[in-house]
Structures are given as C-alpha cells and as structure tokens.
Scaffold this motif. Structure first.
Motif, PDB file in Angstrom:
ATOM      1  N   PHE A 189       4.622 -16.673  42.534  1.00 16.30           N
ATOM      2  CA  PHE A 189       4.303 -17.888  43.268  1.00 16.30           C
ATOM      3  C   PHE A 189       4.304 -17.671  44.775  1.00 16.30           C
ATOM      4  N   ALA A 190       4.819 -16.535  45.222  1.00 13.82           N
ATOM      5  CA  ALA A 190       4.931 -16.293  46.665  1.00 13.82           C
ATOM      6  C   ALA A 190       3.647 -15.696  47.212  1.00 13.82           C
ATOM      7  N   GLY A 191       3.256 -16.150  48.369  1.00 12.24           N
ATOM      8  CA  GLY A 191       2.157 -15.541  49.094  1.00 12.24           C
ATOM      9  C   GLY A 191       0.774 -15.779  48.509  1.00 12.24           C
ATOM     10  N   CYS A 192       0.646 -16.680  47.562  1.00 10.36           N
ATOM     11  CA  CYS A 192      -0.663 -16.968  46.984  1.00 10.36           C
ATOM     12  C   CYS A 192      -1.412 -17.920  47.908  1.00 10.36           C
ATOM     13  N   PRO A 193      -2.581 -17.517  48.385  1.00  9.93           N
ATOM     14  CA  PRO A 193      -3.342 -18.405  49.264  1.00  9.93           C
ATOM     15  C   PRO A 193      -3.627 -19.730  48.558  1.00  9.93           C
ATOM     16  N   GLY A 194      -3.401 -20.805  49.270  1.00 12.04           N
ATOM     17  CA  GLY A 194      -3.684 -22.128  48.730  1.00 12.04           C
ATOM     18  C   GLY A 194      -2.597 -22.687  47.830  1.00 12.04           C
ATOM     19  N   GLU A 195      -1.565 -21.893  47.554  1.00 17.53           N
ATOM     20  CA  GLU A 195      -0.472 -22.390  46.710  1.00 17.53           C
ATOM     21  C   GLU A 195       0.249 -23.485  47.457  1.00 17.53           C
ATOM     22  N   ASP A 196       0.453 -24.593  46.835  1.00 14.62           N
ATOM     23  CA  ASP A 196       1.114 -25.680  47.535  1.00 14.62           C
ATOM     24  C   ASP A 196       2.318 -26.181  46.750  1.00 14.62           C
ATOM     25  N   GLU A 197       3.042 -27.016  47.380  1.00 16.07           N
ATOM     26  CA  GLU A 197       4.270 -27.538  46.795  1.00 16.07           C
ATOM     27  C   GLU A 197       4.005 -28.281  45.482  1.00 16.07           C
ATOM     28  N   ARG A 198       2.883 -28.963  45.402  1.00 13.62           N
ATOM     29  CA  ARG A 198       2.569 -29.726  44.182  1.00 13.62           C
ATOM     30  C   ARG A 198       2.456 -28.800  42.973  1.00 13.62           C
ATOM     31  N   LEU A 252       3.815 -25.799  42.669  1.00 15.99           N
ATOM     32  CA  LEU A 252       5.155 -25.270  42.405  1.00 15.99           C
ATOM     33  C   LEU A 252       6.000 -26.301  41.665  1.00 15.99           C
ATOM     34  N   ARG A 253       5.923 -27.542  42.107  1.00 15.24           N
ATOM     35  CA  ARG A 253       6.700 -28.614  41.480  1.00 15.24           C
ATOM     36  C   ARG A 253       6.293 -28.780  40.012  1.00 15.24           C
ATOM     37  N   ALA A 254       4.990 -28.754  39.748  1.00 13.73           N
ATOM     38  CA  ALA A 254       4.511 -28.904  38.368  1.00 13.73           C
ATOM     39  C   ALA A 254       5.053 -27.769  37.494  1.00 13.73           C
ATOM     40  N   ALA A 255       5.019 -26.550  38.003  1.00 14.47           N
ATOM     41  CA  ALA A 255       5.533 -25.408  37.243  1.00 14.47           C
ATOM     42  C   ALA A 255       7.049 -25.508  37.068  1.00 14.47           C
ATOM     43  N   ALA A 256       7.759 -25.907  38.119  1.00 15.13           N
ATOM     44  CA  ALA A 256       9.216 -26.043  38.042  1.00 15.13           C
ATOM     45  C   ALA A 256       9.605 -27.120  37.030  1.00 15.13           C
ATOM     46  N   GLU A 257       8.868 -28.210  37.024  1.00 12.72           N
ATOM     47  CA  GLU A 257       9.181 -29.305  36.105  1.00 12.72           C
ATOM     48  C   GLU A 257       8.958 -28.935  34.647  1.00 12.72           C
ATOM     49  N   THR A 258       8.136 -27.911  34.397  1.00 15.93           N
ATOM     50  CA  THR A 258       7.950 -27.445  33.017  1.00 15.93           C
ATOM     51  C   THR A 258       9.011 -26.414  32.634  1.00 15.93           C
ATOM     52  N   GLU A 277       9.737 -23.498  34.545  1.00 17.82           N
ATOM     53  CA  GLU A 277       9.449 -22.169  35.092  1.00 17.82           C
ATOM     54  C   GLU A 277      10.504 -21.840  36.151  1.00 17.82           C
ATOM     55  N   LEU A 278      11.394 -20.926  35.816  1.00 18.44           N
ATOM     56  CA  LEU A 278      12.533 -20.635  36.692  1.00 18.44           C
ATOM     57  C   LEU A 278      12.113 -20.080  38.049  1.00 18.44           C
ATOM     58  N   ASP A 279      11.165 -19.151  38.062  1.00 21.79           N
ATOM     59  CA  ASP A 279      10.727 -18.589  39.344  1.00 21.79           C
ATOM     60  C   ASP A 279      10.115 -19.666  40.234  1.00 21.79           C
ATOM     61  N   ALA A 280       9.426 -20.618  39.621  1.00 20.77           N
ATOM     62  CA  ALA A 280       8.842 -21.715  40.397  1.00 20.77           C
ATOM     63  C   ALA A 280       9.934 -22.585  41.010  1.00 20.77           C
ATOM     64  N   MET A 281      11.059 -22.734  40.303  1.00 24.77           N
ATOM     65  CA  MET A 281      12.171 -23.514  40.855  1.00 24.77           C
ATOM     66  C   MET A 281      12.675 -22.894  42.150  1.00 24.77           C
ATOM     67  N   ILE A 282      12.790 -21.567  42.140  1.00 24.83           N
ATOM     68  CA  ILE A 282      13.255 -20.859  43.340  1.00 24.83           C
ATOM     69  C   ILE A 282      12.246 -21.011  44.470  1.00 24.83           C
ATOM     70  N   GLU A 283      10.984 -20.762  44.165  1.00 21.02           N
ATOM     71  CA  GLU A 283       9.952 -20.861  45.201  1.00 21.02           C
ATOM     72  C   GLU A 283       9.836 -22.281  45.730  1.00 21.02           C
ATOM     73  N   LEU A 284       9.982 -23.273  44.851  1.00 18.56           N
ATOM     74  CA  LEU A 284       9.962 -24.659  45.298  1.00 18.56           C
ATOM     75  C   LEU A 284      11.162 -24.921  46.207  1.00 18.56           C
ATOM     76  N   GLY A 285      12.312 -24.384  45.836  1.00 17.85           N
ATOM     77  CA  GLY A 285      13.491 -24.507  46.700  1.00 17.85           C
ATOM     78  C   GLY A 285      13.224 -23.942  48.081  1.00 17.85           C
ATOM     79  N   HIS A 286      12.588 -22.758  48.135  1.00 18.20           N
ATOM     80  CA  HIS A 286      12.249 -22.155  49.434  1.00 18.20           C
ATOM     81  C   HIS A 286      11.289 -23.042  50.225  1.00 18.20           C
ATOM     82  N   ALA A 287      10.266 -23.568  49.512  1.00 18.56           N
ATOM     83  CA  ALA A 287       9.287 -24.432  50.186  1.00 18.56           C
ATOM     84  C   ALA A 287       9.966 -25.692  50.732  1.00 18.56           C
TER      85      ALA A 287
END
Length: 186
Positions: free
Chosen positions: A14-23, A25-31, A33-43
C-alpha cells in the motif's frame, strides 16, 4: 514469545502507490487487511488524526501484527498502566526495543528498580539499549565502576555509542583520580 507476523509497514504493497488515497486504505483496513491498517495509521498520522491512527494501530496489534505496536506505543495516551500493557504486548511479540523503552518509561517515572529489571532483560537477550540503560542507572547511583562494566560490555558487542560513553567515563575517572588518561598524554 508468540509467533506474530511482521507488518509490511512503509514498504508494503500500500506504500508509495501513485494515486493511493486514504479511502482505498480505509476500505482495505475495514475488510481486515492488516497491512492496510498500518498504512492507514501512517496516513492518519500524517494529517495529525492521532486518535484514529491509534485505533487502527490497536486493531492491528490486537490481531498480532508486530509492526502496529511501534505506532501504538508512540501514540497511546492515557494512564501508565494502559501504556505498560501495550509494552508487555510488544515484548511478548518479540519486539526487543520495547524492553528498553519500558525501562526508560519507568526510569522517567522515577521507578529505578523497574527500569533496571527491563534494562537487564534487554541486556540478557543482547539488546544494546539494555546495557546502556544499566550503565546509565549506575552513573546516576555514583557507581562509575559498575557503569564502566556495562558500557564495556556494550562496546565489546560493537555499540559505538557505548564505546564513546566508556571513553568519556574512563577520562572522567582518570581526572578524578589525578591520573592522566591516554587522551591527556602527549
């Protein structure tokens, strides 16, 4: 120690992907996805939404993701007992820096006996911060010989900071005894 898996963290998918946004990340975290939770935390941290970041780190940590513990410990607010619980969680997960961090927290609170316990635990598993912490406690007690032994142990293990502190301590001891140190000789 439990078998928890490391986080993908800042180098995850999830890191460094062009165009990746919080929305996204949030959708992945809510399903779940543990790595998305971390990246969302960073965001969330980046935009200073610390309470929500803490919630996502806590969720990931509760599910055994070691990488979440660093963010959680950095941002956990509340009483010391709550923070200490997360340090124990990190220690159980094998996060060695948590040993010295918990020692430092106890030291800052004035509980030198507890600080020594955690610094010693870190030193026993070979973590250099533990030996440095034990040496610092000895300096505060005025036990310069004991401090020197701990600094030497860390320096012998390759810790350059401990080697510097050991050199300073030896110069101090030489000055106080009236003996010239190697650095003072010409």
């Amino acid at each position: 120690m439990t078998a928890a898996r490391p986080a993908a963290g800042a180098h995850g998918r999830f890191a460094g992907c062009p165009g990746e946004d919080e929305r996204r990340l949030r959708a992945a975290a809510e399903t779940g996805e543990l790595d998305a939770m971390i990246e969302l935390g960073h965001a969330l941290e980046h935009r200073k939404a610390y309470r929500e970041a803490e919630d996502w780190y806590r969720t990931a940590a509760d599910r055994g993701l070691i990488g979440a513990l660093g963010g959680l410990l950095h941002h956990t607010r509340g009483d010391f007992a709550q923070v200490e619980r997360w340090y124990h969680h990190a220690i159980d997960a094998g996060v060695l820096p948590a040993l010295t961090d918990l020692g430092s927290r106890h030291h800052d609170r004035g509980d030198r006996a507890a600080a020594e316990h955690w610094y010693r635990a870190a030193a026993e598993v070979g973590f250099p911060g533990g030996t440095e912490g034990l040496a610092t406690l000895r300096v505060h007690r005025g036990d310069l010989e004991g401090a020197g032994r701990w600094y030497r142990r860390a320096a012998d293990a390759g810790d350059p900071v401990a080697a510097d502190y050991l050199a300073r301590l030896l110069r101090r001891q030489a000055r106080e005894s009236g003996r010239p140190s190697r650095g003072d000789r010409k």
